[in-house]
Design a protein around this motif. Structure first.
Motif, PDB file in Angstrom:
ATOM      1  N   LYS A   6       8.159   9.795  -1.856  1.00 43.37           N
ATOM      2  CA  LYS A   6       8.300  11.173  -2.332  1.00 43.37           C
ATOM      3  C   LYS A   6       9.596  11.803  -1.833  1.00 43.37           C
ATOM      4  CE  LYS A   6       5.790  15.569  -2.608  1.00 43.37           C
ATOM      5  NZ  LYS A   6       4.551  16.299  -2.197  1.00 43.37           N
ATOM      6  N   ALA A   7      10.031  11.397  -0.640  1.00 39.82           N
ATOM      7  CA  ALA A   7      11.268  11.919  -0.062  1.00 39.82           C
ATOM      8  C   ALA A   7      12.502  11.196  -0.590  1.00 39.82           C
ATOM      9  CB  ALA A   7      11.210  11.811   1.458  1.00 39.82           C
ATOM     10  N   GLY A   8      12.314  10.272  -1.518  1.00 38.88           N
ATOM     11  CA  GLY A   8      13.448   9.572  -2.111  1.00 38.88           C
ATOM     12  C   GLY A   8      13.837   8.294  -1.421  1.00 38.88           C
ATOM     13  N   VAL A  40       5.577   3.741  -9.170  1.00 34.51           N
ATOM     14  CA  VAL A  40       5.852   2.700 -10.163  1.00 34.51           C
ATOM     15  C   VAL A  40       7.352   2.488 -10.326  1.00 34.51           C
ATOM     16  CG1 VAL A  40       5.596   2.055 -12.598  1.00 34.51           C
ATOM     17  CG2 VAL A  40       3.677   3.056 -11.362  1.00 34.51           C
ATOM     18  N   ASN A  41       8.128   3.557 -10.224  1.00 33.41           N
ATOM     19  CA  ASN A  41       9.582   3.423 -10.370  1.00 33.41           C
ATOM     20  C   ASN A  41      10.187   2.573  -9.261  1.00 33.41           C
ATOM     21  OD1 ASN A  41       9.647   5.123 -12.681  1.00 33.41           O
ATOM     22  ND2 ASN A  41       9.588   6.936 -11.367  1.00 33.41           N
ATOM     23  N   VAL A  42       9.628   2.685  -8.052  1.00 34.49           N
ATOM     24  CA  VAL A  42      10.105   1.873  -6.939  1.00 34.49           C
ATOM     25  C   VAL A  42       9.723   0.411  -7.158  1.00 34.49           C
ATOM     26  CG1 VAL A  42       9.975   1.507  -4.449  1.00 34.49           C
ATOM     27  CG2 VAL A  42       9.986   3.825  -5.364  1.00 34.49           C
ATOM     28  N   MET A 102       0.870  -1.172   0.000  1.00 32.71           N
ATOM     29  CA  MET A 102       0.000   0.000   0.000  1.00 32.71           C
ATOM     30  C   MET A 102       0.909   1.224   0.000  1.00 32.71           C
ATOM     31  SD  MET A 102      -1.683   2.659   1.308  1.00 32.71           S
ATOM     32  CE  MET A 102      -1.149   2.740   3.017  1.00 32.71           C
ATOM     33  N   LEU A 103       0.996   1.923  -1.138  1.00 30.11           N
ATOM     34  CA  LEU A 103       2.012   2.950  -1.334  1.00 30.11           C
ATOM     35  C   LEU A 103       1.445   4.365  -1.256  1.00 30.11           C
ATOM     36  CD1 LEU A 103       4.010   1.176  -4.158  1.00 30.11           C
ATOM     37  CD2 LEU A 103       4.357   1.071  -1.686  1.00 30.11           C
ATOM     38  N   ASP A 104       0.309   4.522  -0.611  1.00 37.12           N
ATOM     39  CA  ASP A 104      -0.244   5.836  -0.296  1.00 37.12           C
ATOM     40  C   ASP A 104       0.176   6.179   1.141  1.00 37.12           C
ATOM     41  OD1 ASP A 104      -1.700   8.172  -0.439  1.00 37.12           O
ATOM     42  OD2 ASP A 104      -3.671   7.227  -0.504  1.00 37.12           O
ATOM     43  N   GLY A 105      -0.345   7.266   1.684  1.00 34.16           N
ATOM     44  CA  GLY A 105      -0.130   7.603   3.087  1.00 34.16           C
ATOM     45  C   GLY A 105       1.335   7.829   3.421  1.00 34.16           C
ATOM     46  N   ILE A 106       1.752   7.348   4.598  1.00 36.80           N
ATOM     47  CA  ILE A 106       3.125   7.562   5.053  1.00 36.80           C
ATOM     48  C   ILE A 106       4.140   6.846   4.162  1.00 36.80           C
ATOM     49  CG2 ILE A 106       4.710   7.332   6.998  1.00 36.80           C
ATOM     50  CD1 ILE A 106       2.337   7.602   8.868  1.00 36.80           C
ATOM     51  N   ARG A 164      -4.658   5.880  -2.905  1.00 36.24           N
ATOM     52  CA  ARG A 164      -4.201   6.267  -4.241  1.00 36.24           C
ATOM     53  C   ARG A 164      -2.766   6.763  -4.134  1.00 36.24           C
ATOM     54  NH1 ARG A 164      -3.376  10.919  -6.849  1.00 36.24           N
ATOM     55  NH2 ARG A 164      -3.726  11.053  -9.107  1.00 36.24           N
ATOM     56  N   ALA A 165      -1.851   6.080  -4.823  1.00 37.40           N
ATOM     57  CA  ALA A 165      -0.435   6.423  -4.758  1.00 37.40           C
ATOM     58  C   ALA A 165      -0.025   7.279  -5.945  1.00 37.40           C
ATOM     59  CB  ALA A 165       0.412   5.156  -4.716  1.00 37.40           C
TER      60      ALA A 165
END
Length: 294
Positions: free
Chosen positions: A11-13, A60-62, A1-5, A54-55
């Motif tokens: 997003k922070a890399g 997708v790159n990860v 689950m790639l939304d939320g924290i 919703r991510a």
């Protein structure tokens, strides 16, 4: 689950799979359950349900770095509607990440994903049976593969007879949340799938790990629990399993279980670098388990 924290970490890399990268990357085929939609469309128009995920498309790159294929058959990949779902299919295809258990129409959602490695032809199938059912694919509408017993059995048999698969592995989204033991419904369907020709059954959704069963020499993992997922406080909800299967034409001859503990950011860490290793011995196909350093 790639939304939320977890989404914020991406997003922070940061890479939420970093602590399991060595284990994942050492496998010939790496499969996960994508418990969210990844899309740029659909924001602000979620389905009417308590939780929607919703991510960002950057996720997708990860995923590309660690996964061969993803099951889309769960109760969250439809959270932001069919336009967002279609966006996700485009994003996955652009990065050459295979998917199953969902597609642009009913036939594609139920078609097996065929992967060939080391002379083996492996068919992957995915099904959801957690309501709402409204996001099921139709003949000309994108969506998920819904779990109807007769159709699931037919799909498994077709994977062997029509697509000539050597091995068939269905991934199921089923069960009751927070229940540590599989329901009678799960057990009935899992055994029926193996009777139809499946070589293993792998399940998720309850947010906790459930029991493991061996039926006719084939393993059934009723629920692997949570892996990358935030928002839970209890230890059982922050525990998951990564399963490594070793297969040949006869089926699964050995499996290993890595225990993951998810931190406050929803990122999993191995409890131990050493897996619990299980294999089958003798004509009775008895399972023998122990700690392994390999």
């Amino acid at each position: 689950m790639l939304d939320g924290i977890p989404g914020g970490a991406i997003k922070a890399g940061r890479n939420p799979f970093a602590y399991f990268a060595r284990i994942l990357d050492s496998a010939d085929i790496r499969i996960g359950n994508l418990e969210c939609v990844i899309a740029s469309r659909g924001r602000g128009r979620p389905e009417r349900k308590p939780f929607t995920f919703r991510a960002n498309p950057d996720a997708v790159n990860v995923l590309k770095g660690h996964f061969t294929a993803l099951s889309l058959a769960n109760n969250h990949t439809g959270d932001f509607g069919r336009a967002a779902f279609s966006d996700m299919l485009d994003l996955l295809e652009a990065q050459k990440i295979s998917f199953f258990g969902g597609g642009r129409n009913l036939a594609e959602a139920h078609a097996p994903l065929l992967i060939e490695r080391n002379g083996l032809r492996i068919a992957l199938l995915g099904y959801n049976e957690i309501f709402p059912r409204g996001f099921e694919a139709d003949h000309d509408t994108p969506g998920l593969a819904w779990s109807e017993d007769e159709q699931v059995i037919a799909d498994i048999r077709n994977a062997r007879s029509v697509h000539h698969a050597d091995l068939v592995i269905p991934f199921m989204h089923w069960g009751i949340e927070h229940e540590h033991h599989a329901s009678a419904r799960q057990r009935q369907l899992a055994r029926a799938m193996i009777d139809a020709g499946a070589n293993a059954v792998i399940g998720g959704h309850p947010h906790v790990t459930q029991d493991i069963e061996q039926y006719k020499g084939s393993p059934i993992f009723y629920s692997l629990g949570n892996f990358v997922f935030d928002g839970f406080k209890d230890e059982d909800n922050n525990t998951g399993w990564l399963i490594r299967l070793e297969v040949d034409r006869s089926g699964v001859h050995r499996w290993q279980l890595y225990v993951a503990r998810t931190d406050r950011e929803g990122i999993p860490h191995p409890v131990s670098p050493r897996p619990r290793s299980c294999w089958q011995r003798g004509q009775g196909m008895k399972t023998v388990c122990g700690d392994s350093g390999d």
